[in-house]
Structures are given as C-alpha cells and as structure tokens.
Design a protein around this motif. Structure first.
Motif, PDB file in Angstrom:
ATOM      1  N   VAL A   1      50.277  46.173  53.298  1.00  0.00           N
ATOM      2  CA  VAL A   1      50.802  45.210  54.281  1.00  0.00           C
ATOM      3  C   VAL A   1      49.744  44.166  54.621  1.00  0.00           C
ATOM      4  CG1 VAL A   1      51.689  44.937  56.628  1.00  0.00           C
ATOM      5  CG2 VAL A   1      52.473  46.836  55.210  1.00  0.00           C
ATOM      6  N   SER A   2      48.504  44.620  54.766  1.00  0.00           N
ATOM      7  CA  SER A   2      47.432  43.685  55.106  1.00  0.00           C
ATOM      8  C   SER A   2      47.256  42.631  54.002  1.00  0.00           C
ATOM      9  CB  SER A   2      46.138  44.472  55.318  1.00  0.00           C
ATOM     10  OG  SER A   2      45.059  43.598  55.414  1.00  0.00           O
ATOM     11  N   LEU A   3      47.244  43.085  52.742  1.00  0.00           N
ATOM     12  CA  LEU A   3      47.048  42.144  51.633  1.00  0.00           C
ATOM     13  C   LEU A   3      48.281  41.268  51.413  1.00  0.00           C
ATOM     14  CD1 LEU A   3      45.194  44.343  48.987  1.00  0.00           C
ATOM     15  CD2 LEU A   3      44.284  42.344  50.158  1.00  0.00           C
ATOM     16  N   ALA A   4      49.470  41.904  51.433  1.00  0.00           N
ATOM     17  CA  ALA A   4      50.692  41.156  51.118  1.00  0.00           C
ATOM     18  C   ALA A   4      51.035  40.147  52.209  1.00  0.00           C
ATOM     19  CB  ALA A   4      51.858  42.114  50.902  1.00  0.00           C
ATOM     20  N   SER A   5      50.534  40.375  53.423  1.00  0.00           N
ATOM     21  CA  SER A   5      50.802  39.412  54.501  1.00  0.00           C
ATOM     22  C   SER A   5      49.661  38.393  54.600  1.00  0.00           C
ATOM     23  CB  SER A   5      50.962  40.146  55.835  1.00  0.00           C
ATOM     24  OG  SER A   5      49.731  40.716  56.235  1.00  0.00           O
ATOM     25  N   TYR A   6      48.763  38.414  53.595  1.00  0.00           N
ATOM     26  CA  TYR A   6      47.600  37.501  53.579  1.00  0.00           C
ATOM     27  C   TYR A   6      46.770  37.655  54.852  1.00  0.00           C
ATOM     28  CZ  TYR A   6      49.851  35.361  49.546  1.00  0.00           C
ATOM     29  OH  TYR A   6      50.426  35.162  48.314  1.00  0.00           O
TER      30      TYR A   6
ATOM     31  N   PHE B   1      46.993  44.394  43.957  1.00  0.00           N
ATOM     32  CA  PHE B   1      47.358  43.282  44.843  1.00  0.00           C
ATOM     33  C   PHE B   1      46.471  42.066  44.647  1.00  0.00           C
ATOM     34  CE2 PHE B   1      50.269  46.089  46.823  1.00  0.00           C
ATOM     35  CZ  PHE B   1      51.260  45.229  47.267  1.00  0.00           C
ATOM     36  N   LYS B   2      45.211  42.301  44.293  1.00  0.00           N
ATOM     37  CA  LYS B   2      44.315  41.158  44.047  1.00  0.00           C
ATOM     38  C   LYS B   2      44.841  40.309  42.893  1.00  0.00           C
ATOM     39  CE  LYS B   2      40.849  41.735  47.003  1.00  0.00           C
ATOM     40  NZ  LYS B   2      40.567  40.759  48.063  1.00  0.00           N
ATOM     41  N   ILE B   3      45.300  40.976  41.831  1.00  0.00           N
ATOM     42  CA  ILE B   3      45.770  40.210  40.670  1.00  0.00           C
ATOM     43  C   ILE B   3      47.133  39.577  40.957  1.00  0.00           C
ATOM     44  CG2 ILE B   3      46.852  42.149  39.418  1.00  0.00           C
ATOM     45  CD1 ILE B   3      45.768  40.891  36.834  1.00  0.00           C
ATOM     46  N   VAL B   4      47.970  40.252  41.736  1.00  0.00           N
ATOM     47  CA  VAL B   4      49.287  39.685  42.082  1.00  0.00           C
ATOM     48  C   VAL B   4      49.105  38.447  42.965  1.00  0.00           C
ATOM     49  CG1 VAL B   4      51.394  40.114  43.432  1.00  0.00           C
ATOM     50  CG2 VAL B   4      50.610  41.802  41.776  1.00  0.00           C
ATOM     51  N   ILE B   5      48.196  38.545  43.937  1.00  0.00           N
ATOM     52  CA  ILE B   5      47.947  37.404  44.833  1.00  0.00           C
ATOM     53  C   ILE B   5      47.365  36.225  44.046  1.00  0.00           C
ATOM     54  CG2 ILE B   5      46.423  36.624  46.719  1.00  0.00           C
ATOM     55  CD1 ILE B   5      46.912  39.440  47.987  1.00  0.00           C
ATOM     56  N   ALA B   6      46.531  36.542  43.041  1.00  0.00           N
ATOM     57  CA  ALA B   6      45.909  35.475  42.248  1.00  0.00           C
ATOM     58  C   ALA B   6      46.913  34.779  41.333  1.00  0.00           C
ATOM     59  CB  ALA B   6      44.765  36.055  41.420  1.00  0.00           C
TER      60      ALA B   6
ATOM     61  N   GLY C   1      55.195  38.967  48.688  1.00  0.00           N
ATOM     62  CA  GLY C   1      55.957  39.680  49.720  1.00  0.00           C
ATOM     63  C   GLY C   1      56.888  40.719  49.117  1.00  0.00           C
ATOM     64  N   LEU C   2      57.505  40.380  47.992  1.00  0.00           N
ATOM     65  CA  LEU C   2      58.423  41.306  47.316  1.00  0.00           C
ATOM     66  C   LEU C   2      57.660  42.532  46.784  1.00  0.00           C
ATOM     67  CD1 LEU C   2      61.460  41.249  46.761  1.00  0.00           C
ATOM     68  CD2 LEU C   2      60.966  40.307  44.504  1.00  0.00           C
ATOM     69  N   VAL C   3      56.508  42.285  46.163  1.00  0.00           N
ATOM     70  CA  VAL C   3      55.678  43.394  45.663  1.00  0.00           C
ATOM     71  C   VAL C   3      55.195  44.239  46.849  1.00  0.00           C
ATOM     72  CG1 VAL C   3      53.582  44.018  44.390  1.00  0.00           C
ATOM     73  CG2 VAL C   3      54.959  42.078  43.639  1.00  0.00           C
ATOM     74  N   GLY C   4      54.840  43.567  47.938  1.00  0.00           N
ATOM     75  CA  GLY C   4      54.414  44.281  49.144  1.00  0.00           C
ATOM     76  C   GLY C   4      55.531  45.149  49.700  1.00  0.00           C
TER      77      GLY C   4
END
Lengths: 487, 63
Positions: A146-151, A307-312, A320-323
């Motif tokens: 949640v922390s990563l996916a919500s930036y 999540f790092k690679i998804v965000i990049a 958000g969907l992956v999160g």
C-alpha cells in the motif's frame, strides 16, 4: 491525489463487501463459521488450498528472493508440487477422520487420534507460535504494497491498521466463507496481473525470456545456478523435501481440508495444483527482470523488487491495480490465518478450560479472539523488520514438527503413543527454535562433515530429533499407554 | 501398499534429480536456466502422473 489511490480504495472495499456478503443465507454456528458447514466443492477447496500459493509471500517474497538470491529461489516452485502429491494420500485420510468425528481444527485431529487433550494443547500452542509470524508476514507485505502503490500517500502503519480492521470485520461476520469468496476475486486478478507482468517485462526490457536470462548470466555469472556451498543443490533438495512435508501441516491448510464435502475433492486437486504452481514462474520472471533494471536493493529491501520495477515501468493507475492485487494477497490468507488461530484458541485452549461449553459459546469466544490475534500481529509487524522469506521459514520449521506424529497416527502398528507424539513434537519445536534464533547450520554444528551434508537444511536436525524422541518415548510408554482411538 | 501408489514417488525423484545432477545454466529449457526449466517441466509431468494415478487408483471407484 494520484490515480492509484481510488483503485486501491475500490478493491479494499470490494474485499470487505464480498467478505461480509459471503455470510448471507448461511448458519454461522461453529461448523458454519470455521469449516463452512463441510459443504465446499472442488473449486472453493481448490481456492482455499491454492490460496496458500498466492500470498504476499509469493507476490513479494518469491520475486524478492529471485531478485536477491537467484537460483535458491527455485525451491519455492518445487516444494508445492511434491506437497500436492503427499496431499493426494494425506488429505482424504485426515478428511475422513474429521468428517466422522466433527473435527474443526488441527489440534482436534491430534486429540482424537491420540485420545489426548494435552497433545491438543501442545499442538494449539505450536500452531499459534507458527501462525503469528505468518500473519505478521501478510501484514508486513500489506504495508509495503500500500505504501509503494500509493506513492507514499498512505503510511505503512496506517495501511497495516486498515488491513487488520477489514480482516477482523469480515472474519467475525462470515468466517471461512468470507475468505473463500474473496479468494475467488484474488486468484482471478492475480493470474491476469502476474502472467501479464511476467511476460511483458522480460520482452519489453530484454527482448524475451531467454534473452533476459542470457543477459543476467553474462552480467552476474553463477547467479542462475546453485552456489557450490551454502544454499547449494543439497540445500535445495533438503529444503524442498522439508517444506513439502510442512506444507499441509499449517493449521489453516489442514483446517481447509475439513471444509470439503468429499475426499475425492483432494485427489482431483492434486492433479490441477501442480499446473497452477507454474504461475509462480511469472513471479520469478518479474524478480529476474528487476535484477538489471532496478539494481541495488539489499536485505529486506529485496521485498520491494516487484513494486520498484512496476513503478518504474507503468503509469499510476496500473500501479494501483497491481497494488490492489497485492492487497488481496495479504487479506485473504491473513483472514484465514486469523480465523484459524482464533478457532483453535477458543476450541482447544478455552474449550479445555470449560469442557461443558457449547458450540455457540465456542464460536463467540473465537470471534472475540480474532481482534486480539490481529492486535498481537500488528504489534509485531510494526516493531519488526525481517525479510518475508525468513518470517515464513520460522513458521515452517515449527509446523513441520507435527508431520511425524500426524502420519504415525494412521499406522497404529508403528506403536507411537500419545506420550511419544507429545515428546517428539516438543523436542522438535524446541530444537527448531534454538536452531532458528541462534542462526545455526549443519556446517556450524558439525564442521567435520563433507560439504554436501553441511549444506543440508538445518531443519533436518530438528525433524530427526523429533522422530528419535517420538520412537524412544513410545517404546518406553507403550505398555502403559491407553489404546489410542485411531480410525 | 497398492502397486499403483509407487507412481507418486516418481515426482520426488524427477523434480530433484535435474538440478542435483546438472547444476549448470545451459542448455536452456524453454528459455530458462536448466535447473528452473527442469523443475517447470516436471510440474507438468507431475500433474500428468497424478492424473494417471487418479485414473488407476481403486480408491476412486465409487464418496
């Protein structure tokens, strides 16, 4: 507000709504709440058992482990398949005993097989000691996701508290049905997301799966095969064997077995589950894709690789969907674990103190224990910083100690007594705890052995001690023991 | 033990044998390093073996 937040909120509310809706039209007495009235067909049982494959351990741990360690991560895909083979024989046998004697928890099974309430208490304590780290694992994963996916818009601690409240609400309301119906949504979504990511990232970043592995092999020689010592091929072989023995010893896995309406459900599932396990390959591909594209993550930070690679690589709405999928991989197993821990606390600890308690009282006590267990898990989650894989291995080392006594209970001719079963489990768990918390290995304990044996998973020592003590104490107590009530 | 149950031992040997006997990246299997490709192929073989076991197992004839 970024585009990820509404998607995260939507799926969190969907999980809660599904979990609450699952109780409609069903009696929520002890059997309805804990084992779904023993009426689940192949698909729901499949999802409860397969739910064990796709937890935050898979989503973050398997991708993080392949990112950080390379080849040793292959053990995760191997042990499940062997566990299902064991399950073909083990689960129908356990189910028959459960069905005939109206058992609802794993300690119930041991109490019945060995005619020993004391053994039930020991198993309940071992179960709780193993389940809490597993629940902490799910909440740790939830906080990261949640922390990563919500930036960073939602703090880890806030996410963990929200997750704990949601799990508590729908488990108290719907019991195992809440977990089963949320698992349907979770597994459909995770299949789509994981397969997409596992194919898109290697092709987009490297030109293909083979090309990705070739580039990793050039950049990091030896990363894709087992090292000569430490987590070597012998560590792999013994870890796969040990964890396959422990797979169905988790109380929520064995508890899921009691929900089935026939023994044949498990034999059919043993055919399908190894194929389902293949989806893990795509999680590996994401972890390996991150090795060269988001380098530098160390220790517990390897959990962040996916999540790092998804965000990049993707826009916020997709993150958000992956999160959202990640949230479900924490909530579904987390709810099953919390419900199991509450059930066996009420049934096998409280129930022993109040033997005349009716089922309605037991189920109310179990529901009251759900928030207590969640609070304990939240406390350890917020105060710990372990990697996801290490948390799981602690739990596994404990529950695997139940395997010898459980199997021996089906073979009265072996002559294992309740005293032998009790002593074996106690010795195995104490040895596991000592080995784990002092960081022992076979090589450290016996440096004179050949390297191959020094690399064996150290859990072998605890399991061997367990069996030796179980047999020795049984031999001493055999003549004095009451005839067990085995079936 | 029914003879048909020996089928269940095959995956234990098969899955572990590949990485133990050939701990090398090449040859790639389906684009994957040999140990990972081997285990993946054996997951499919395991499913087939379990289907064979299910079909031959007298316990499934007639709850």
């Amino acid at each position: 507000m970024n585009a990820a937040l509404p998607i995260l909120a939507l799926f969190t509310l969907l999980a809660l709504a599904l979990g609450l809706y699952a109780r409609r039209g069903h009696d929520m007495g002890l059997e309805g709440w804990a084992v779904g009235g023993r009426g689940f067909g192949p698909i729901l049982v499949f999802l409860l058992l397969a739910g064990e494959i796709y937890t935050t351990f898979t989503f973050l741990g398997a991708s993080g482990f392949s990112y950080g360690s390379g080849a040793p991560a292959y053990y995760i895909i191997a042990y499940g398949a062997l566990a299902y083979v064991l399950g073909y024989f083990l689960l129908p046998a356990v189910w028959r005993v459960g069905q005939a004697n109206k058992l609802v928890s794993q300690p119930d099974f041991f109490v019945h097989q060995y005619d020993s309430p004391a053994l039930g208490v020991l198993v309940a304590i071992v179960d709780i000691l193993a389940l809490i780290p597993y629940l902490v694992l799910q909440l740790t994963g939830l906080g990261i996701i949640v922390s990563l996916a919500s930036y960073g818009a939602i703090d880890k601690a806030v996410a963990i508290w929200i997750g704990a409240v949601i799990v508590t609400l729908y488990i108290v309301a719907s019991g195992v049905r809440g977990s089963a119906w949320t698992a349907v949504v979770k597994d459909i979504m995770i299949l789509a997301i994981v397969v997409f990511l596992g194919l898109y990232l290697p092709y987009h970043l490297y030109g293909g799966i083979g090309a990705m592995f070739a580039k990793i092999n050039t950049a990091k020689p030896g990363f894709l095969v087992f090292p000569a010592s430490g987590q070597s091929i012998w560590w792999f072989a013994t870890t796969v064997l040990l964890t396959s023995l422990g797979f169905f010893m988790w109380p929520h896995s064995l508890g899921a077995c009691f929900t089935a309406r026939s023994a044949n459900v498990f034999r059919k599932n043993a055919i399908a589950l190894p194929i389902y396990q293949l989806i893990l390959l795509f999680v590996y591909f994401v972890g390996f894709a991150a090795v060269l594209s988001v380098p530098g993550l160390k220790g517990a930070a390897t959990n962040l690789a996916l999540f790092k690679i998804v965000i990049a690589q993707f826009p916020p709405w997709f993150v958000g969907l992956v999160g959202a999928v990640g949230i479900l991989t924490a909530l579904v197993p987390g709810s099953l674990i919390a419900m199991t821990a509450a059930t066996l606390t009420a049934r096998n600890l409280y129930g022993l103190a109040r033997p005349d308690a009716k089922d309605d009282e037991i189920v109310n006590v179990a529901k009251a224990f759900v928030p207590v267990i969640m609070l304990i898990a939240v406390y350890f989650t917020l105060s710990g910083s372990s990697t996801i894989v290490s948390l799981l291995l602690v739990g596994y080392s404990f529950v695997t100690q139940l395997f010898p006594a459980l199997v021996a209970s089906f073979f009265p001719q072996i002559g294992v007594t309740k005293q032998g079963a009790f002593a074996g489990i106690a010795a195995g768990v104490l040895m596991s705890a000592w080995l784990t918390f002092t960081g022992q290995s076979v090589g450290k304990l016996m440096p004179f052995l050949p390297q191959a044996i020094k690399d064996f998973n150290v859990g072998i020592i605890a399991l061997a001690l367990n069996v030796i003590i179980m047999v020795a104490v049984s031999a001493v107590t055999a003549r004095k023991a009451l005839q067990p009530a085995r079936s | 033990m029914r003879p048909v149950y020996w089928i269940a031992l095959i995956p234990f040997v098969g899955i572990l044998a590949g990485p133990v006997l050939h701990n090398h990246v090449h040859p790639f299997i389906l684009g994957m390093p040999f140990p990972l490709g081997w285990v993946s192929v054996w997951l499919v073989i395991t499913a087939v073996l379990m289907a064979v076991l299910y079909a031959l197992d007298p316990a499934n004839a007639g709850e």
